[in-house]
Every structure is written in structure tokens, then in C-alpha cells.
Design a protein around this motif. Structure first.
Motif, PDB file in Angstrom:
ATOM      1  N   UNK A   1       0.831  -1.248  -0.026  1.00 51.11           N
ATOM      2  CA  UNK A   1      -0.098   0.145  -0.006  1.00 51.11           C
ATOM      3  C   UNK A   1       0.922   1.280  -0.045  1.00 51.11           C
ATOM      4  N   UNK A   2       2.115   1.300  -0.854  1.00 45.60           N
ATOM      5  CA  UNK A   2       2.747   2.561  -0.805  1.00 45.60           C
ATOM      6  C   UNK A   2       3.076   2.701  -2.343  1.00 45.60           C
ATOM      7  N   UNK A   3       3.039   4.017  -2.917  1.00 46.50           N
ATOM      8  CA  UNK A   3       3.471   4.343  -4.107  1.00 46.50           C
ATOM      9  C   UNK A   3       5.169   4.186  -4.480  1.00 46.50           C
ATOM     10  N   UNK A   4       5.273   2.912  -4.778  1.00 47.86           N
ATOM     11  CA  UNK A   4       6.725   2.277  -4.868  1.00 47.86           C
ATOM     12  C   UNK A   4       7.070   2.774  -6.068  1.00 47.86           C
ATOM     13  N   UNK A   5       6.443   2.710  -7.220  1.00 48.96           N
ATOM     14  CA  UNK A   5       7.076   3.280  -8.560  1.00 48.96           C
ATOM     15  C   UNK A   5       7.248   4.837  -8.334  1.00 48.96           C
ATOM     16  N   UNK A   6       6.472   5.665  -7.845  1.00 49.19           N
ATOM     17  CA  UNK A   6       6.832   7.004  -7.552  1.00 49.19           C
ATOM     18  C   UNK A   6       8.109   7.285  -6.668  1.00 49.19           C
ATOM     19  N   UNK A   7       8.208   6.210  -5.722  1.00 43.91           N
ATOM     20  CA  UNK A   7       9.364   6.352  -4.535  1.00 43.91           C
ATOM     21  C   UNK A   7      10.693   6.115  -5.406  1.00 43.91           C
ATOM     22  N   UNK A   8      10.725   5.210  -6.752  1.00 46.88           N
ATOM     23  CA  UNK A   8      11.751   4.736  -7.354  1.00 46.88           C
ATOM     24  C   UNK A   8      12.131   5.954  -8.250  1.00 46.88           C
ATOM     25  N   UNK A   9      11.243   6.488  -8.964  1.00 41.28           N
ATOM     26  CA  UNK A   9      11.478   7.438  -9.781  1.00 41.28           C
ATOM     27  C   UNK A   9      12.092   8.816  -9.210  1.00 41.28           C
TER      28      UNK A   9
END
Length: 469
Positions: free
Chosen positions: A359-367
Motif C-alpha cells: 500500500x505504498x506508491x513504490x513506482x513514484x518512490x523509485x522515480x
């Protein structure tokens, strides 16, 4: 991959977690460094203290004003959402664009570099003087590698779920608060000397500026004084920034209508007290000339040498490493929520709108991680800080003015909490912050101008991407 866990955040953060996120994100490396530059700009104990008090007060005014907005819109995205509701999608996009291009990622890069600066104090091989690879004018040094590794590690921890990052944030922030109070108390008890304190305060309001080339002081007044004060406030305002992060994660806070506003107030209040006390301790321990000429501006190192002898430098280095690590954890956690909300509005890369199984925005975190890591490689983080602050202030002014707009636009909306001291205090913030912005543009146009330019390049990008919707 299951999709049902991907459409909403889990509310796992309480009031303590929110407050620790505010405190942890605000206290980075600034308080250990920037007093040196402030002392050079204004040259007196009274003004040094006053600048920290003013910065603290206007930060608290802004934070309690945001309380009204956070209670009205208790969802992920924070300031981006408030700007969209008060103005339009373009203004909100310009904020999100600047936030991704410079504000959040530039700050993450700078804080990562702050971490490696003090890691090199313990292990000299990790310093920026240890160049590992050279091609043309580009040099890759050990400090850049260290800062990138910390950013990747923290991004990974955050991608595993908000629970891990919340525990890390709270534990490190408590250690940070206790160690800062320790430094203040021991400084006063072990190293404070009446003659140093008296000498620093003997001429407390006599303003002068320090010329680094000649190593001498020059008296200043009038325009030069205003210039000096606004230049000095860049450091103290930057050190007092990042409190807004808690509004970005409102979607994960329990009872957000109450807890977001309350953690904003408590967090900024705690940090303001710590900052003012730290500076009073510096003035009790170090002669003002030494504050202004501290090596690499590391004024806290000088203070701890007076307090703990040679062990002091190691104590401070470890403290600052904990401090910057916790600061970046908070910044990384909060930043990704803004890109998530923008992506939901079709204003950012589509994949950023997805939550992973935790439930975390992982893709946004990696960008965010990739861009912040690239900024670490530019080696221009000093300039980054200069132009981060002007964009930050412009959007704070717009957001706080948004309270006035929304009172007219949505008079009947539920406001569980109203801006403290409205309309006087929010207006006072707008006036002071606008004055700082104007004098920054006049005195530091070469860096602050770039900041404004980066923000404005968002306008064509907005219209180009909008047409593809």
C-alpha cells in the motif's frame, strides 16, 4: 499481483508519528552549519538569535495556517491538493513539477551529501576529495557514491510499507532530539564561559558583515543590512523547511482532520525551541569571530570541541549522520505521495498512481530516487539549496493566500480547524515571505533566477502533456 490492496492507503500513523515526521524532516544538517554564514552576514549575537526566532515564528505561522487546509482536505498530496482546490490544475502542476524537479529531489540530494560530508569525518576515504572516476570535466567521488547508496537504501525501506519507515523515523528522530538537547545542556554546563557570552552580547545589535577575503569586519546599515538579513534568512528558513511533508501523507494518518494540523503545530514548535537554544549555546561557548570563521562552516563541530575535546568531533559527526538519515527518510516518504496524487490527476507518469502490495506508491518512490541520485552527481547542491528556497517560499505564499480564496469560494465547507490569528497572521506571513523573495531575487539573481526559470518551464510542459489526455 493482487489489485485490491492497490487502491487506497492504510491509515497507520498516529499523532506521535506525524509530529516525529515533521521534526525529523525539519532537522537535517542546517542547524549544525548555517549559523556560521548568518554570523558573517549580520555580525552580532542579537541579530543571529533574532533571525532564528523570526524564521521559527514565521514557520509556525505558516504551519498553523496550513492546519485549516489539512483539515478541509485530509488526503494524500497535501500542498498540491490545496493549490488545485484554491486555484487550478496549472498552478498545482507547477508546484508538483518544481517539487519533483528541484524542491524535494534537490533537498534529498543535498541532505544525502550532508550525510556523506560527516561520514568522511569518521572515514576519510569517503570524502569528496577521493575521486574514483574522471571523464572530461565530470568527476565521480566517494561522497557522491555514499549519498546515492543512502538514498537507494531509504527508498527500498520505504517501498516495503509505511510501518517500517514510520518506526525508523520515530526512533531516529527521538535519538536526534535527545542528542541535540544533550549537546545544548552539556554545552551550557561544561563549556559555557561568562567572558565569551558577555563579549558576544556586549555589542549585540551592532550590525557588520565579515569579508572572507580580507578576514575583517565591515559595519553595515540601510540597504546592505536588509540584504544581509535576507541572505542570512535563506539558511535559517531552509533549516526550518520540510514541515509540510506531513500534509503529503495525510492519507495514511489516523484522524487526519485533527492530527495533521496538530502535528504541524507541535513539530514546528519543538524545532523552533531546539534551534533557538542551540544558537544560544553556540554564543555561550564560541566567540562570534570563531562562529563566523568555522572550518567548512561546521560550527557545531567547534562547539563540541570546546565541550568534549577531540571526542567532540566524532560525537557530532555521528549525530549529524543520524540527523540527516532521519531527515531523508521523512523527505523520501513524503515526496512520493505528491507524485502519486498528481498521477491520479493525469499530471504525472501514469505508473506513479499505483500502490504496491504494501500500500505504498513504490513506482513514484523509485522515480524520485533515480532523479535525486542524478542530482547528487551534479555536484551543484550548494546552488540547488539557493534556488530551492525561493520556489518553496513562492508556493507557501500562494498556498496561504489560498486560505483567503477558499473562504470566499467554499464558505460553507466544513472547517474542523481554522487558521490561527486569521486574517492577521496569514497576511503577516505573506508580507514577510514576499519581502524575502524580492530581496533574494535582487541579491542572488544568478541562483534564485534559475529557480524561478525551472518553475516557469513547467508551463509549456503542462500544456504539452495536457493535450495528450
Amino acid at each position: 499481483m493482487q489489485d485490491h490492496s492497490q487502491d487506497h492507503f492504510k491509515r497507520e500513523l498516529g499523532l506521535l508519528d506525524g509530529t516525529m515526521l515533521v521534526v525529523g524532516s525539519m532537522i537535517g544538517s542546517g542547524i549544525f552549519i548555517v549559523s556560521s554564514d548568518i554570523a558573517r552576514q549580520v555580525g552580532s549575537a542579537g541579530w543571529l538569535t533574532l533571525i532564528w526566532i523570526i524564521s521559527g515564528l514565521i514557520t509556525m505561522i505558516a504551519a498553523v495556517s496550513y492546519g485549516e487546509l489539512s483539515a478541509m482536505f485530509p488526503k494524500a498530496g497535501g500542498q498540491y491538493v490545496y493549490l488545485k482546490e484554491a486555484y487550478n490544475k496549472l498552478i498545482a502542476f507547477l508546484y508538483g513539477w518544481s517539487f519533483f524537479a528541484v524542491i524535494q529531489t534537490g533537498t534529498i540530494a543535498a541532505v544525502g551529501v550532508g550525510f556523506s560530508k560527516f561520514a568522511a569525518y569518521l572515514v576519510p576515504a569517503l570524502s569528496d576529495e577521493n575521486v574514483l572516476y574522471e571523464i572530461g570535466s565530470f568527476k565521480l567521488n566517494a561522497a557522491q557514491i555514499v549519498s546515492i547508496i543512502t538514498i537507494i537504501l531509504l527508498t527500498y525501506i520505504n517501498s516495503r510499507g509505511v510501518k517500517n519507515s514510520k518506526i525508523l523515523q520515530t526512533v531516529l528522530t527521538v535519538i536526534k532530539i535527545l542528542s541535540l538537547f544533550g549537546l545544548i545542556v552539556f554545552g551550557f554546563l561544561l563549556a559555557a564561559k561568562a567572558e565569551v557570552w558577555n563579549a558576544n552580547w556586549a555589542d549585540a545589535w551592532n550590525t557588520r558583515s565579515f569579508n572572507v577575503d580580507s578576514g575583517s569586519w565591515m559595519p553595515i546599515g540601510g540597504t546592505a543590512l536588509i540584504t544581509g538579513i535576507s541572505a542570512a534568512m535563506v539558511g535559517s528558513l531552509f533549516s526550518s523547511d520540510a514541515w509540510v511533508g506531513v500534509t503529503f501523507i495525510a492519507g495514511e494518518i489516523k484522524n487526519p482532520k485533527r492530527n495533521v494540523g496538530l502535528s504541524l503545530f507541535l513539530g514546528t514548535f519543538i524545532v523552533t525551541i531546539i534551534y533557538v537554544l542551540t544558537n544560544l549555546m553556540y554564543l555561550a561557548v564560541i566567540p562570534l569571530d570563531e562562529i563566523a570563521t568555522a572550518k567548512s562552516d561546521r560550527v557545531a563541530v567547534v562547539a563540541s570541541q570546546y565541550t568534549f575535546g577531540d571526542m567532540g568531533t566524532i560525537i557530532i559527526a555521528v549525530m549529524i549522520m543520524i540527523s540527516t538519515f532521519a531527515c531523508n527518510n521523512g523527505l523520501i516518504m513524503a515526496g512520493a505521495r505528491v507524485y502519486y496524487t498528481m498521477a491520479k490527476d493525469g499530471l504525472f507518469l501514469k505508473k506513479a498512481a499505483k500502490l504496491n502490495d504494501a500500500s505504498v506508491p513504490a513506482w513514484a518512490l523509485w522515480v524520485q530516487c533515480i532523479w535525486a541520485s542524478l542530482l547528487c552527481l551534479t555536484g551543484k547542491y550548494g546552488d540547488l539549496l539557493d534556488f530551492v528556497i525561493i520556489i518553496v517560499l513562492i508556493f507557501y505564499i500562494l498556498t496561504i493566500y489560498g486560505i483567503f480564496i477558499l473562504r470566499k469560494k467554499m464558505p460553507d465547507a466544513e472547517r474542523p480547524y481554522k487558521a490561527f490569528g486569521y486574517p492577521f497572521l496569514p497576511l503577516l506571513y505573506i508580507v514577510i515571505a514576499s519581502a524575502v523573495c524580492v530581496s533574494l531575487l535582487l541579491t542572488k539573481f544568478s541562483t534564485c533566477g534559475w529557480g524561478v526559470l525551472i518553475m516557469l518551464t513547467g508551463i509549456p510542459i503542462y500544456y504539452l502533456t495536457k493535450q495528450k489526455e
